[in-house]
Design a protein around this motif. Structure first.
Motif, PDB file in Angstrom:
ATOM      1  N   ASP A  25       0.859  -1.184   0.000  1.00 62.34           N
ATOM      2  CA  ASP A  25       0.000   0.000   0.000  1.00 62.34           C
ATOM      3  C   ASP A  25       0.897   1.237   0.000  1.00 62.34           C
ATOM      4  OD1 ASP A  25      -1.820   2.190   0.942  1.00 62.34           O
ATOM      5  OD2 ASP A  25      -3.237   0.524   1.146  1.00 62.34           O
ATOM      6  N   ASP A  26       0.550   2.248  -0.797  1.00 58.48           N
ATOM      7  CA  ASP A  26       1.408   3.429  -0.874  1.00 58.48           C
ATOM      8  C   ASP A  26       1.175   4.407   0.278  1.00 58.48           C
ATOM      9  OD1 ASP A  26      -1.138   3.970  -1.862  1.00 58.48           O
ATOM     10  OD2 ASP A  26      -0.427   5.595  -3.152  1.00 58.48           O
ATOM     11  N   SER A  50       4.875  -0.141  -3.163  1.00 59.53           N
ATOM     12  CA  SER A  50       4.511  -0.234  -4.581  1.00 59.53           C
ATOM     13  C   SER A  50       4.554  -1.694  -5.019  1.00 59.53           C
ATOM     14  CB  SER A  50       5.482   0.577  -5.436  1.00 59.53           C
ATOM     15  OG  SER A  50       6.781   0.003  -5.384  1.00 59.53           O
ATOM     16  N   GLU A  52       6.297  -2.766  -7.449  1.00 65.10           N
ATOM     17  CA  GLU A  52       7.688  -3.097  -7.741  1.00 65.10           C
ATOM     18  C   GLU A  52       8.430  -3.528  -6.475  1.00 65.10           C
ATOM     19  OE1 GLU A  52       5.876  -1.006 -10.915  1.00 65.10           O
ATOM     20  OE2 GLU A  52       6.051  -0.418  -8.806  1.00 65.10           O
ATOM     21  N   GLU A  53       8.188  -2.827  -5.349  1.00 62.18           N
ATOM     22  CA  GLU A  53       8.800  -3.230  -4.073  1.00 62.18           C
ATOM     23  C   GLU A  53       8.227  -4.566  -3.613  1.00 62.18           C
ATOM     24  OE1 GLU A  53       8.568  -0.338  -1.023  1.00 62.18           O
ATOM     25  OE2 GLU A  53       9.640   1.221  -2.134  1.00 62.18           O
ATOM     26  N   LEU A  72      -2.076   2.048  -6.848  1.00 66.23           N
ATOM     27  CA  LEU A  72      -0.659   2.147  -6.496  1.00 66.23           C
ATOM     28  C   LEU A  72       0.060   3.003  -7.535  1.00 66.23           C
ATOM     29  CD1 LEU A  72       0.136  -1.584  -5.598  1.00 66.23           C
ATOM     30  CD2 LEU A  72      -0.035   0.316  -3.986  1.00 66.23           C
ATOM     31  N   PRO A  73       1.141   3.686  -7.167  1.00 69.05           N
ATOM     32  CA  PRO A  73       1.954   4.391  -8.166  1.00 69.05           C
ATOM     33  C   PRO A  73       2.632   3.371  -9.077  1.00 69.05           C
ATOM     34  CG  PRO A  73       3.061   4.373  -6.027  1.00 69.05           C
ATOM     35  CD  PRO A  73       1.693   3.814  -5.791  1.00 69.05           C
ATOM     36  N   GLY A  74       2.703   3.693 -10.341  1.00 74.31           N
ATOM     37  CA  GLY A  74       3.286   2.730 -11.273  1.00 74.31           C
ATOM     38  C   GLY A  74       2.264   1.663 -11.625  1.00 74.31           C
ATOM     39  N   GLN A  75       2.661   0.423 -11.498  1.00 76.38           N
ATOM     40  CA  GLN A  75       1.766  -0.679 -11.818  1.00 76.38           C
ATOM     41  C   GLN A  75       0.628  -0.752 -10.805  1.00 76.38           C
ATOM     42  OE1 GLN A  75       3.613  -4.561 -11.710  1.00 76.38           O
ATOM     43  NE2 GLN A  75       2.415  -5.266 -13.453  1.00 76.38           N
ATOM     44  N   SER A  76      -0.618  -0.903 -11.267  1.00 72.56           N
ATOM     45  CA  SER A  76      -1.761  -0.972 -10.354  1.00 72.56           C
ATOM     46  C   SER A  76      -1.805  -2.318  -9.650  1.00 72.56           C
ATOM     47  CB  SER A  76      -3.064  -0.754 -11.120  1.00 72.56           C
ATOM     48  OG  SER A  76      -3.382  -1.904 -11.894  1.00 72.56           O
ATOM     49  N   TRP A  80      -0.636  -5.974 -11.114  1.00 79.48           N
ATOM     50  CA  TRP A  80       0.395  -6.791 -10.475  1.00 79.48           C
ATOM     51  C   TRP A  80      -0.162  -8.141 -10.050  1.00 79.48           C
ATOM     52  CZ3 TRP A  80       2.227  -7.494  -4.998  1.00 79.48           C
ATOM     53  CH2 TRP A  80       3.457  -8.167  -4.970  1.00 79.48           C
TER      54      TRP A  80
END
Length: 461
Positions: A25-26, A50, A52-53, A72-76, A80
């Motif tokens: 969660d961002d 994120s 990616e993390e 989420l920022p980047g890929q939703s 994901w």
């Protein structure tokens, strides 16, 4: 990327006590809130800001559950999740969001979400969703184990019935060993009840609420056993967890451990030493919390001497070594076992119980039972089905015990009893007192039977 948190001793562990959970969660406040709620209730919690993390965590750690924000920022989160499923991730996923529409919910479920929760939510809501995921995972684990026959459905009864010194020693050893976390090696002939002792150790242990997973190592091919025990990554078809993962928090019973091929012996040694497994074709180690109980009907020390079993693994397995006595060494337990099997099997078969005369019981106690408790149980079942005490079914394999000629022809019970008693009398040089003691009858009863047979022989002449 937040540092992982492990469950605290003595905390409430009702959500997923042996599970590993990843929160993605961002919002720092949401991550911290979920970590605070979940850390006391599961084995391991990690958090990421994120997708990616989160992907970095998944590459290095196995998770049973991912709590994933959609926005989420980047890929939703949904994107994901689709990637996770395509890569073979089989764990549970709960999607959370503050901006939901019907289409969003449908997309989440199609992507493979286990549940969908709207923000803001209360603690009971998220815990209830986690419990449902836990239950689905438990059912999936049980189905996996049952489909592979790793948990035999048929019981031999119990090896703990009886009052012999040998049985009392086993019973006392179980009560003491069960409370310890140590690895146990059970040795004994086939049919002595090794799996039942393993189940008793599990049932009396602090792990009793966890799973008991049994696998017969000799029933699987050398190529298949590593996949069954440790699972495999997606590089070997679809990714799949192994029996070690399904036994998390409980007991893994390795029956006929002497049949493990050398490469798997090396892997098992590493698991015991490091408390981690590495699935086939995977670079990722998975922590395991499993007690191992191993069993074999062979003399494992002889297998080590012959070079067929690793010596270091042998010593790791026999931290506690329990040898189960064969039935022939505890004949005084046979009447109680027979009674137990009769009253257990008769209702299951839908037949009336049978009576076993003292003379027939004496024959049973003199028989050597090469198949041990399993053979005795099968004999009782056959006798119940036939509706009679079928001692003659044992006769072809009794041979020298009865000392009769014509062993290829089943004889009636009276003839078997007579020949058996005559053989016992001959073995003690005609000493009726000693023979009566060995037969488990009074001397007066023995003398009466001998006199009756003498009278019958005289009449026939």
């Amino acid at each position: 990327m937040n540092a992982p948190t492990t469950a605290r001793a003595g905390a409430d562990a009702d959500a997923w006590p042996h599970g590993a959970i990843l929160v993605v969660d961002d919002e720092p406040g949401m991550r911290n809130f979920l970590i605070k709620v979940l850390a006391p209730r599961c084995r391991f919690v990690a958090a990421a800001a994120s997708a990616e993390e989160g992907a970095e965590w998944v590459r290095t750690q196995r998770f049973d559950l991912v709590i994933l924000d959609i926005a989420l920022p980047g890929q939703s989160g949904v994107q994901w999740l689709q990637t996770l499923r395509s890569q073979g991730f089989s764990g549970e996923v709960i999607l959370i969001t503050g901006f939901a529409t019907l289409d969003t919910a449908i997309d989440a479920l199609r992507a493979g979400a286990s549940d969908f929760i709207l923000k803001p939510f209360r603690v009971p809501q998220i815990l209830n969703a986690i419990r449902q995921c836990h239950e689905r995972a438990r059912l999936r684990r049980e189905n996996f184990v049952l489909r592979r026959g790793a948990m035999p459905s048929r019981s031999l009864g119990t090896p703990l019935i009886g009052t012999s010194v040998a049985t009392q020693r086993v019973r006392a050893a179980i009560e003491r060993i069960a409370l310890m976390p140590s690895t146990v090696l059970l040795q004994g002939e086939s049919g002595t009840g090794k799996e039942l002792v393993a189940r008793a150790l599990h049932a009396r242990s602090p792990r009793a609420d966890g799973p008991f997973v049994a696998v017969h190592c000799g029933a699987l091919s050398p190529e298949a056993i590593a996949h069954e025990l440790f699972g495999h990554a997606r590089g070997n078809g679809s990714a799949r967890d192994g029996l070690f993962v399904y036994a998390q928090g409980g007991t893994l019973f390795l029956d006929e451990v002497a049949d493990l091929p050398p490469p798997v012996q090396a892997s098992l040694l590493r698991v015991i030493e490091e408390l981690q497994i590495r699935p086939v074709d995977s670079q990722q180690s998975v922590p395991v919390d499993v007690r191992i109980v191993a069993a074999t009907h062979r003399q494992l020390a002889d297998e080590v001497a012959a070079g067929r079993f690793r010596e270091d693994l042998y010593f790791r397995l026999r931290v506690v070594d329990l040898v189960l006595p064969p039935l022939r060494e505890r004949p005084e337990d046979i009447p109680a076992l027979v009674d137990h099997f009769i009253h257990t099997l008769a209702p299951a078969l839908g037949v009336p119980p049978i009576e076993v005369a003292p003379e027939a019981m004496a024959l049973l106690q003199r028989y050597r039972w090469p198949g041990n408790v399993r053979e005795l149980r099968n004999w009782v079942e056959r006798s119940l089905i036939l509706g009679e005490v079928n001692v003659s079914a044992l006769y072809p394999s009794m041979g020298a015990t009865v000392g009769a000629a014509g062993a290829d022809t089943p004889l009636d019970l009276e003839t078997l009893q007579r020949r058996h008693i005559q053989a016992v009398l001959e073995s003690v040089g005609g000493d009726k007192g000693r023979a009566a003691q060995l037969l488990g009858v009074s001397r007066r009863t023995l003398e009466r039977r001998v006199a009756e047979w003498a009278a019958e022989d005289h009449t026939r002449r």
